[in-house]
Design a protein around this motif. Structure first.
Motif, PDB file in Angstrom:
ATOM      1  N   ARG A   1     -35.556 -23.389 -22.335  1.00  0.00           N
ATOM      2  CA  ARG A   1     -34.336 -24.558 -22.278  1.00  0.00           C
ATOM      3  C   ARG A   1     -34.083 -24.540 -23.876  1.00  0.00           C
ATOM      4  NH1 ARG A   1     -35.472 -28.748 -18.981  1.00  0.00           N
ATOM      5  NH2 ARG A   1     -37.273 -28.043 -18.216  1.00  0.00           N
ATOM      6  N   TYR A   2     -32.678 -24.578 -24.110  1.00  0.00           N
ATOM      7  CA  TYR A   2     -32.469 -24.854 -25.413  1.00  0.00           C
ATOM      8  C   TYR A   2     -32.695 -25.990 -26.218  1.00  0.00           C
ATOM      9  CZ  TYR A   2     -30.126 -20.417 -25.131  1.00  0.00           C
ATOM     10  OH  TYR A   2     -29.840 -18.895 -25.253  1.00  0.00           O
ATOM     11  N   GLY A   3     -33.104 -27.093 -25.298  1.00  0.00           N
ATOM     12  CA  GLY A   3     -33.385 -28.426 -25.896  1.00  0.00           C
ATOM     13  C   GLY A   3     -34.078 -29.331 -25.020  1.00  0.00           C
ATOM     14  N   PRO A   4     -34.843 -30.289 -25.484  1.00  0.00           N
ATOM     15  CA  PRO A   4     -35.690 -31.189 -24.625  1.00  0.00           C
ATOM     16  C   PRO A   4     -34.875 -31.751 -23.211  1.00  0.00           C
ATOM     17  CG  PRO A   4     -36.085 -31.606 -26.808  1.00  0.00           C
ATOM     18  CD  PRO A   4     -34.728 -30.979 -26.785  1.00  0.00           C
ATOM     19  N   GLN A   5     -33.648 -31.885 -23.719  1.00  0.00           N
ATOM     20  CA  GLN A   5     -32.987 -32.652 -22.431  1.00  0.00           C
ATOM     21  C   GLN A   5     -31.986 -31.729 -21.803  1.00  0.00           C
ATOM     22  OE1 GLN A   5     -33.963 -35.771 -21.831  1.00  0.00           O
ATOM     23  NE2 GLN A   5     -35.391 -35.414 -23.589  1.00  0.00           N
ATOM     24  N   THR A   6     -32.096 -30.622 -21.920  1.00  0.00           N
ATOM     25  CA  THR A   6     -31.147 -29.586 -21.245  1.00  0.00           C
ATOM     26  C   THR A   6     -31.829 -28.688 -20.297  1.00  0.00           C
ATOM     27  OG1 THR A   6     -32.036 -27.668 -22.721  1.00  0.00           O
ATOM     28  CG2 THR A   6     -29.879 -29.086 -23.665  1.00  0.00           C
ATOM     29  N   PRO A   7     -31.254 -28.287 -19.188  1.00  0.00           N
ATOM     30  CA  PRO A   7     -31.444 -27.674 -18.017  1.00  0.00           C
ATOM     31  C   PRO A   7     -32.045 -26.342 -18.547  1.00  0.00           C
ATOM     32  CG  PRO A   7     -29.334 -27.483 -17.956  1.00  0.00           C
ATOM     33  CD  PRO A   7     -29.416 -28.220 -18.945  1.00  0.00           C
ATOM     34  N   LEU A   8     -33.212 -26.011 -17.626  1.00  0.00           N
ATOM     35  CA  LEU A   8     -33.686 -24.563 -17.831  1.00  0.00           C
ATOM     36  C   LEU A   8     -32.830 -23.312 -17.627  1.00  0.00           C
ATOM     37  CD1 LEU A   8     -37.264 -25.133 -15.681  1.00  0.00           C
ATOM     38  CD2 LEU A   8     -36.804 -24.988 -18.257  1.00  0.00           C
ATOM     39  N   VAL A   9     -32.926 -22.801 -18.620  1.00  0.00           N
ATOM     40  CA  VAL A   9     -31.996 -21.416 -18.356  1.00  0.00           C
ATOM     41  C   VAL A   9     -32.790 -20.271 -17.782  1.00  0.00           C
ATOM     42  CG1 VAL A   9     -30.468 -19.581 -19.887  1.00  0.00           C
ATOM     43  CG2 VAL A   9     -30.751 -22.096 -20.660  1.00  0.00           C
ATOM     44  N   ILE A  10     -33.922 -20.241 -17.962  1.00  0.00           N
ATOM     45  CA  ILE A  10     -34.859 -19.400 -17.430  1.00  0.00           C
ATOM     46  C   ILE A  10     -36.236 -20.038 -16.844  1.00  0.00           C
ATOM     47  CG2 ILE A  10     -36.658 -17.473 -17.889  1.00  0.00           C
ATOM     48  CD1 ILE A  10     -33.653 -16.679 -18.442  1.00  0.00           C
ATOM     49  N   ASP A  11     -36.145 -19.873 -15.467  1.00  0.00           N
ATOM     50  CA  ASP A  11     -37.283 -20.804 -14.672  1.00  0.00           C
ATOM     51  C   ASP A  11     -38.210 -19.995 -14.133  1.00  0.00           C
ATOM     52  OD1 ASP A  11     -38.179 -22.673 -13.293  1.00  0.00           O
ATOM     53  OD2 ASP A  11     -36.198 -23.202 -12.239  1.00  0.00           O
ATOM     54  N   GLY A  12     -39.399 -19.885 -14.757  1.00  0.00           N
ATOM     55  CA  GLY A  12     -40.888 -19.414 -14.240  1.00  0.00           C
ATOM     56  C   GLY A  12     -40.532 -17.759 -13.825  1.00  0.00           C
ATOM     57  N   MET A  13     -40.140 -17.168 -14.752  1.00  0.00           N
ATOM     58  CA  MET A  13     -39.868 -15.677 -14.595  1.00  0.00           C
ATOM     59  C   MET A  13     -41.089 -14.822 -15.046  1.00  0.00           C
ATOM     60  SD  MET A  13     -36.360 -13.526 -15.664  1.00  0.00           S
ATOM     61  CE  MET A  13     -35.522 -15.063 -14.904  1.00  0.00           C
ATOM     62  N   SER A  14     -41.413 -14.090 -13.916  1.00  0.00           N
ATOM     63  CA  SER A  14     -42.515 -12.884 -13.993  1.00  0.00           C
ATOM     64  C   SER A  14     -42.058 -11.443 -13.558  1.00  0.00           C
ATOM     65  CB  SER A  14     -43.992 -13.656 -13.448  1.00  0.00           C
ATOM     66  OG  SER A  14     -44.373 -14.692 -13.869  1.00  0.00           O
ATOM     67  N   PHE A  15     -42.127 -10.525 -14.561  1.00  0.00           N
ATOM     68  CA  PHE A  15     -42.145  -9.160 -14.234  1.00  0.00           C
ATOM     69  C   PHE A  15     -42.541  -8.396 -15.234  1.00  0.00           C
ATOM     70  CE2 PHE A  15     -38.016 -10.358 -16.286  1.00  0.00           C
ATOM     71  CZ  PHE A  15     -37.892  -9.167 -17.081  1.00  0.00           C
ATOM     72  N   THR A  16     -43.081  -7.146 -15.164  1.00  0.00           N
ATOM     73  CA  THR A  16     -43.507  -6.306 -15.966  1.00  0.00           C
ATOM     74  C   THR A  16     -42.495  -4.926 -16.137  1.00  0.00           C
ATOM     75  OG1 THR A  16     -45.783  -6.531 -15.452  1.00  0.00           O
ATOM     76  CG2 THR A  16     -45.291  -4.523 -16.683  1.00  0.00           C
ATOM     77  N   VAL A  17     -42.278  -4.425 -17.256  1.00  0.00           N
ATOM     78  CA  VAL A  17     -41.518  -3.401 -17.748  1.00  0.00           C
ATOM     79  C   VAL A  17     -42.317  -2.306 -18.372  1.00  0.00           C
ATOM     80  CG1 VAL A  17     -39.400  -2.650 -19.056  1.00  0.00           C
ATOM     81  CG2 VAL A  17     -39.404  -4.887 -18.425  1.00  0.00           C
ATOM     82  N   PRO A  18     -42.472  -1.304 -17.479  1.00  0.00           N
ATOM     83  CA  PRO A  18     -43.324  -0.083 -17.964  1.00  0.00           C
ATOM     84  C   PRO A  18     -42.608   0.444 -19.241  1.00  0.00           C
ATOM     85  CG  PRO A  18     -43.104   0.090 -15.682  1.00  0.00           C
ATOM     86  CD  PRO A  18     -42.175  -0.931 -15.997  1.00  0.00           C
ATOM     87  N   HIS A  19     -43.785   0.958 -19.927  1.00  0.00           N
ATOM     88  CA  HIS A  19     -43.160   1.784 -21.379  1.00  0.00           C
ATOM     89  C   HIS A  19     -42.329   2.752 -20.706  1.00  0.00           C
ATOM     90  CE1 HIS A  19     -43.443   3.553 -25.252  1.00  0.00           C
ATOM     91  NE2 HIS A  19     -43.517   4.625 -24.815  1.00  0.00           N
ATOM     92  N   GLY A  20     -41.122   2.931 -21.807  1.00  0.00           N
ATOM     93  CA  GLY A  20     -40.068   3.691 -21.507  1.00  0.00           C
ATOM     94  C   GLY A  20     -39.051   3.887 -20.080  1.00  0.00           C
ATOM     95  N   GLN A  21     -39.266   2.550 -19.544  1.00  0.00           N
ATOM     96  CA  GLN A  21     -38.303   2.530 -18.493  1.00  0.00           C
ATOM     97  C   GLN A  21     -36.979   1.861 -19.091  1.00  0.00           C
ATOM     98  OE1 GLN A  21     -38.712  -0.946 -15.580  1.00  0.00           O
ATOM     99  NE2 GLN A  21     -39.309   0.481 -14.147  1.00  0.00           N
ATOM    100  N   MET A  22     -35.837   2.501 -18.055  1.00  0.00           N
ATOM    101  CA  MET A  22     -34.512   2.083 -18.384  1.00  0.00           C
ATOM    102  C   MET A  22     -34.046   0.958 -17.380  1.00  0.00           C
ATOM    103  SD  MET A  22     -31.359   4.495 -18.959  1.00  0.00           S
ATOM    104  CE  MET A  22     -29.759   3.920 -19.618  1.00  0.00           C
ATOM    105  N   LEU A  23     -34.118  -0.339 -17.619  1.00  0.00           N
ATOM    106  CA  LEU A  23     -33.657  -1.432 -16.808  1.00  0.00           C
ATOM    107  C   LEU A  23     -32.171  -2.005 -17.220  1.00  0.00           C
ATOM    108  CD1 LEU A  23     -34.815  -3.911 -15.110  1.00  0.00           C
ATOM    109  CD2 LEU A  23     -36.018  -4.699 -17.208  1.00  0.00           C
ATOM    110  N   ALA A  24     -31.726  -2.405 -15.940  1.00  0.00           N
ATOM    111  CA  ALA A  24     -30.621  -3.213 -16.089  1.00  0.00           C
ATOM    112  C   ALA A  24     -30.576  -4.802 -15.611  1.00  0.00           C
ATOM    113  CB  ALA A  24     -29.410  -2.640 -15.269  1.00  0.00           C
TER     114      ALA A  24
END
Length: 215
Positions: free
Chosen positions: A11-34
């Motif tokens: 979140r951008y500030g203490p009182q602002t909403p979450l912009v990213i909320d509990g995100m988990s993933f893995t990007v393997p070496h050399g992958q092309m991801l959109a």
């Protein structure tokens, strides 16, 4: 080494909403991801978190790729407007240790790969916005980095030029460069081998595709 996100929030500030909320993933070496999703879904914020421009509010991002092996393509080109196309690309090669002959050959290769043949000695201030964006993409690819982070790299390009740029990015991926692209363009996304779609800071879908397959 892969890039790993573990329950990342931001979140951008203490009182602002979450912009990213509990995100988990893995990007393997050399992958092309959109990264896709509507405006405000968190795509550009996520890219800046992966690249270390922003720090997570909570959770962890493990990215062992050194900063000098990571290059950026921003929505608005960041170029030396008083210099030529060639000089703007040359500066990405100063720390490589390559010989002048090798540097010259590499600059010619990347200029050609983004459809700017014959414009090496042209001042970038005289180019169109789309041409300037292609110079920025060529500069990002020039030193064959481990990772390219691109925020709407084809937003100013027509379909034919977008296809040319995507061919250049896929060739870089095939040579070992990992590429993460924020895009609204379905064609661009479908040229990647993986598409993560975001919505309101969450992962809506995570689609693996045939590598670099055109539509």
């Amino acid at each position: 080494m892969p890039i790993e996100l573990d329950n990342v929030t931001f979140r951008y500030g203490p009182q602002t909403p979450l912009v990213i909320d509990g995100m988990s993933f893995t990007v393997p070496h050399g992958q092309m991801l959109a990264l896709m999703g509507p405006s405000g879904s968190g795509k550009s914020t996520l890219l800046q978190l992966i690249g270390g421009i922003l720090r997570p509010t909570s959770g962890q991002i493990n990215n062992s790729i050194p900063s000098h092996e990571t290059t950026w393509v921003f929505q608005t080109p960041t170029l030396l407007n008083a210099q030529t196309v060639r000089h703007n690309i040359d500066i990405a090669l100063y720390a490589t240790g390559w010989s002048p002959k090798q540097q010259h050959a590499r600059v010619e290769t990347v200029i050609e790969s983004v459809g700017l043949h014959g414009l090496g000695e042209t001042g970038v201030s005289t180019l169109s916005g789309g041409q300037q964006q292609r110079v920025q993409i060529a500069r990002a690819l020039a030193a064959q980095p481990q990772l390219v982070l691109a925020d709407e790299p084809t937003g100013q390009l027509d379909h034919t030029t977008t296809a040319l740029v995507m061919d250049a990015l896929i060739a870089a991926r095939d040579a070992g460069t990992g590429i993460i692209i924020v895009t609204h363009d379905r064609y661009v996304a479908e040229r990647c081998e993986r598409i993560i779609t975001l919505e309101d800071g969450h992962i809506l879908s995570d689609e693996h595709r045939a590598e670099g397959s055109p539509t």
